[in-house]
Design a protein around this motif. Sequence first.
Motif, mmCIF file in Angstrom:
data_model
loop_
_atom_site.group_PDB
_atom_site.id
_atom_site.type_symbol
_atom_site.label_atom_id
_atom_site.label_comp_id
_atom_site.label_asym_id
_atom_site.label_seq_id
_atom_site.Cartn_x
_atom_site.Cartn_y
_atom_site.Cartn_z
ATOM 1 N N TYR A 188 62.831 7.797 33.471
ATOM 2 C CA TYR A 188 62.875 9.085 33.911
ATOM 3 C C TYR A 188 63.579 9.662 32.562
ATOM 4 N N ALA A 189 63.596 11.117 32.453
ATOM 5 C CA ALA A 189 64.212 11.888 31.554
ATOM 6 C C ALA A 189 64.807 13.149 32.044
ATOM 7 N N PRO A 363 59.690 11.779 35.903
ATOM 8 C CA PRO A 363 60.497 12.685 36.443
ATOM 9 C C PRO A 363 61.647 13.405 35.675
ATOM 10 N N CYS A 364 61.647 14.774 35.669
ATOM 11 C CA CYS A 364 62.517 15.374 34.340
ATOM 12 C C CYS A 364 63.303 16.556 34.834
ATOM 13 N N PRO A 365 64.484 16.356 35.552
ATOM 14 C CA PRO A 365 65.269 17.734 35.684
ATOM 15 C C PRO A 365 65.752 18.263 34.417
ATOM 16 N N ASN A 366 66.258 19.250 34.401
ATOM 17 C CA ASN A 366 66.854 20.095 33.376
ATOM 18 C C ASN A 366 68.431 20.081 33.552
ATOM 19 N N LEU A 367 68.973 19.822 32.436
ATOM 20 C CA LEU A 367 70.544 19.783 32.311
ATOM 21 C C LEU A 367 71.111 21.107 31.371
ATOM 22 N N CYS A 368 72.293 21.361 31.779
ATOM 23 C CA CYS A 368 73.135 22.489 30.973
ATOM 24 C C CYS A 368 73.146 22.149 29.565
#
Length: 402
Positions: A188-189, A363-368
């Motif tokens: 995942y990333a 799957p690849c959520p976005n981070l601050c």
Amino acid sequence: MTASERLLRYVTFDTQSKEESETCPSTDKQKIFGAALVEEMLAMGIQDAYMDKDGYIYGTVPGDPSLPTIGLIAHMDTAPDASGANIQAKILPFDGSDLCLNQEKQIFLREQDYPILANSRGKHLIVTDGTTLLGADDKAGIAEILTAAEYLLNSKEKHATLRIGFTPDEEIGRGADRFNLKDFGADYAYTADGGTLGEIEYENFNGASATVEIAGLNIHPGSAKNKMVNSQLIAMEFQSMLPVHQRPEATEGYEGFVMLLAMEGQVEHTTLRYIIRDHDLEKFQQKKDLMAEIAAFLNRKYGEGTVKATIQDSYYNMREKVEPVMYVVERAMAAMERAGMTPRAVPIRGGTDGAHLSYQGLPCPNLCTGGENFHGRFEFIPVEDMEQCTRMLIEILTGVKV
Ligand SMILES: [Zn+2]
């Protein structure tokens, strides 16, 4: 080198992408920046760093094979909305009083205009001279990823294998188009492409674009009675039938919108360009249907073939793909806490590379990243927040056992 030192170097590269271009990357200058990144990655010991023919950069920091392989992704281009050339970045201490970005042009960054600045009192802000964007979106992401990578390469701590991916053309919606998922090989990333400290995003808009072509008929205005069809007026009629409360300037949170991006016309022919956005798939469909219905109505009124609406989906909400693997979000939230942040999931009012990649199976959520006021002349990022975001990335790779 610290993340903010890296950012200051990166923003000297103009990497603005260009919607109208059909090449990949859309602008050659992105490859110049890409080549500099590969050079830097090789120098720090990322032995397999390379740029492919489309301007995508990849590299690996090998880790413990018993842990999952985790990807970190950022984009190299800057938004076409504001100039990305000749950026005069500087670091200014901020205490809450008005910050002068440009003495000559009298441009100030003020907390009353941007209340989010209150979080940055006592910090050091990287700002522009008020005439260009900064490009922390998303060069801050690149800077933080490479600073974390450098840390891992020089530490003896047990950590997961890190796969790095830097993409061109995210701002014009093509960042994931030629991403080499097969070779990337991550379980995942995360994209490091968000804003405010502590924010993690795994819900984004469903997005579509619409082009409305309107055909008219020109004739000498003196003898136009019952003959002239002015396509510009029909275009105005089209726009007038869209709900006024579903415009970007009237919406927030989970409220979707239809935005008129551009209009261009003469009597004979007018083109309207729109974007359509909604988190909810059903409401998204309703918005697209409405445009098609308006076109059909106007064709009944003015004759078949007068209005042609072409609607194309751009991306979908990644929530559906991330929810079954919520431990990916939980891992990041735990890492944020260890980096001294208060994690908070917020819906993205836009799209990301990660949305495309999630749909392609990564799957690849976005981070601050810590940056604020993206895409504009008042973009800024606190040095201290970049350090915390770098720490968060390191914690994702080392600290959390999932
Ligand atoms: Zn971005």
